[in-house]
Design an enzyme around this catalytic site. Structure first.
Site, PDB file in Angstrom:
ATOM      1  N   HIS A  54      -5.612   1.891  -2.405  1.00 19.51           N
ATOM      2  CA  HIS A  54      -5.833   0.666  -2.978  1.00 19.51           C
ATOM      3  C   HIS A  54      -6.433  -0.255  -1.887  1.00 19.51           C
ATOM      4  O   HIS A  54      -6.405   0.244  -0.586  1.00 19.51           O
ATOM      5  CB  HIS A  54      -4.570   0.117  -3.328  1.00 19.51           C
ATOM      6  CG  HIS A  54      -4.195   0.768  -4.707  1.00 19.51           C
ATOM      7  ND1 HIS A  54      -2.878   0.450  -5.437  1.00 19.51           N
ATOM      8  CD2 HIS A  54      -4.367   1.719  -5.318  1.00 19.51           C
ATOM      9  CE1 HIS A  54      -2.831   1.104  -6.631  1.00 19.51           C
ATOM     10  NE2 HIS A  54      -3.593   2.001  -6.562  1.00 19.51           N
TER      11      HIS A  54
ATOM     12  N   GLU B 174      -5.400  -3.002  -0.287  1.00 19.83           N
ATOM     13  CA  GLU B 174      -4.475  -3.284   0.792  1.00 19.83           C
ATOM     14  C   GLU B 174      -4.369  -2.268   1.544  1.00 19.83           C
ATOM     15  O   GLU B 174      -4.149  -2.521   2.781  1.00 19.83           O
ATOM     16  CB  GLU B 174      -3.304  -3.567   0.163  1.00 19.83           C
ATOM     17  CG  GLU B 174      -3.074  -4.903  -0.892  1.00 19.83           C
ATOM     18  CD  GLU B 174      -3.254  -4.261  -2.341  1.00 19.83           C
ATOM     19  OE1 GLU B 174      -2.416  -4.977  -3.142  1.00 19.83           O
ATOM     20  OE2 GLU B 174      -4.016  -3.459  -2.681  1.00 19.83           O
TER      21      GLU B 174
END
Length: 373
Positions: A63, A65
């Site tokens: 992802h 992040e």
């Protein structure tokens, strides 16, 4: 569940807006590639300096992040993280981003919006808050929602965001009386359609269009092909299973699905699903729920007047994309949608134009019905 903004009240700084705007730019890089996942971007800032960026590229891969934290390394401790969607807090194909942020020691997480996925729904931010991280959502939420309009709709209503595309003359005709329709619009407009196909999880048509035009409904524009995780699912609404087995929509690259109203027959060599409705027709609501169940976020309808009209009257068209050619085709030509039962002006389907621009020699008008169900 809504989550309060950070800082408390409407006191976001110009820098906050700038960093979130950059995160949205990064998220948009996954416009064609992340399905069925949302498009997410992330920016990590420390002492006023951007130290790392990341964006989600494909389902099953890290992802946004996680990628940004990898790039930041130890510098992430005490930093601010701007992310376009609330960090996930559940185990899927990748570990929870909320745990990764806590482990990295970030001091502040600003999400553009909470995640409409009921498995998250604010829990990611609450998990961060419980760990002592200042966390909340609400900065550029409208822009973040627009970027993931299909994902949000599927999570909230169980069906994809449906765009109906039509190429028509100035007098609202999509084909001559005998079905001739190639080409009403110009080359630039047809190239623009490839962009809408590329971002869609499914391209939908009706059996009448298959029988008349034998379309492939694939993405053919080279700039997009490298970004795609695969061709969009091609879906044919065919109540009586009349689709020829050798039609291009079934034999092209990628997967195809036929939605029908008959359960006692199948189309040899093609996947089909039965969604029976009244009078031998397809239950359109059930059909769209089936597409939602298959994790399809955005569906592009390229169909004839009958299916387009039926979807409009069922309240299942969220956007109407009209390419309007500067020509008149006459009252004997076929209309863009068949809408039986509209006998009074009060019964008319109201539309709001959200975008109007010239594409080559044609106009592209994007409209949204004022009420959808």
């Amino acid at each position: 569940m809504s989550t309060p903004a950070i800082p408390i009240g409407d006191t976001y700084t110009a820098d906050d807006h700038r960093h979130m705007a950059r995160a949205l730019q990064l998220a948009a890089r996954g416009l064609n590639s992340t399905r069925p996942n949302p498009r997410v971007g992330c920016v990590i800032v420390k002492d006023g300096e951007v130290i790392a960026e990341g964006w989600h590229e494909r389902a099953g891969e890290p992802h946004a992040e996680t990628l940004a934290l990898r790039a930041a390394g130890a510098r992430a401790r005490g930093a601010s993280c701007y992310v376009t969607l609330e960090p996930c807090c559940h185990h899927g194909r990748t570990p929870p981003c909320s745990e990764a942020l806590v482990k990295a020691g970030v001091g502040r997480v600003v999400a553009a919006m909470t995640d409409p996925n009921p498995r998250v729904g604010g829990d990611g931010l609450r998990q961060l808050q419980a760990a002592g991280v200042e966390a909340g959502a609400g900065l550029l939420a409208g822009e973040a929602e627009a970027l993931n309009v299909g994902f949000c709709q599927r999570m909230r209503r169980g069906r994809p965001w449906v765009r109906a595309k039509v190429g028509m003359s100035l007098d609202g005709r999509v084909a001559m009386a005998d079905g001739e329709s190639r080409w009403i619009t110009g080359e630039a407009a047809r190239a623009d359609v490839q962009r809408w196909r590329a971002r869609s999880c499914a391209v939908v048509t009706g059996v009448s269009t298959v029988l008349a035009d034998d379309p492939a409904l694939t993405v053919r524009a080279q700039p997009y092909l490298a970004e795609l995780p695969g061709q969009p699912l091609r879906v044919v609404f065919d109540s009586a299973l009349r689709t020829p087995r050798r039609s291009r929509v079934l034999s092209g690259p990628g997967a195809a699905l036929v939605i029908t109203a008959v359960s006692d027959r199948c189309l040899d060599g093609a996947e089909s699903v039965c969604c029976p409705g009244a009078n031998g027709r397809i239950d359109l609501q059930a059909a769209m729920r089936e597409l939602g169940h298959r994790e399809l976020n955005e569906a592009l309808v390229e169909a004839g007047p009958t299916l387009t009209g039926a979807l409009l009257q069922a309240g299942l068209v969220d956007e109407l994309i009209c390419y309007v050619a500067p020509r008149l085709m006459g009252d004997a030509a076929q209309p863009l949608a068949r809408l039986p039962g509209l006998n009074r002006l009060a019964d008319a389907i109201g539309l709001d134009a959200v975008d109007v621009r010239q594409i080559g020699q044609d106009l592209r008008v994007i409209m949204r019905p004022r009420t959808t169900v």
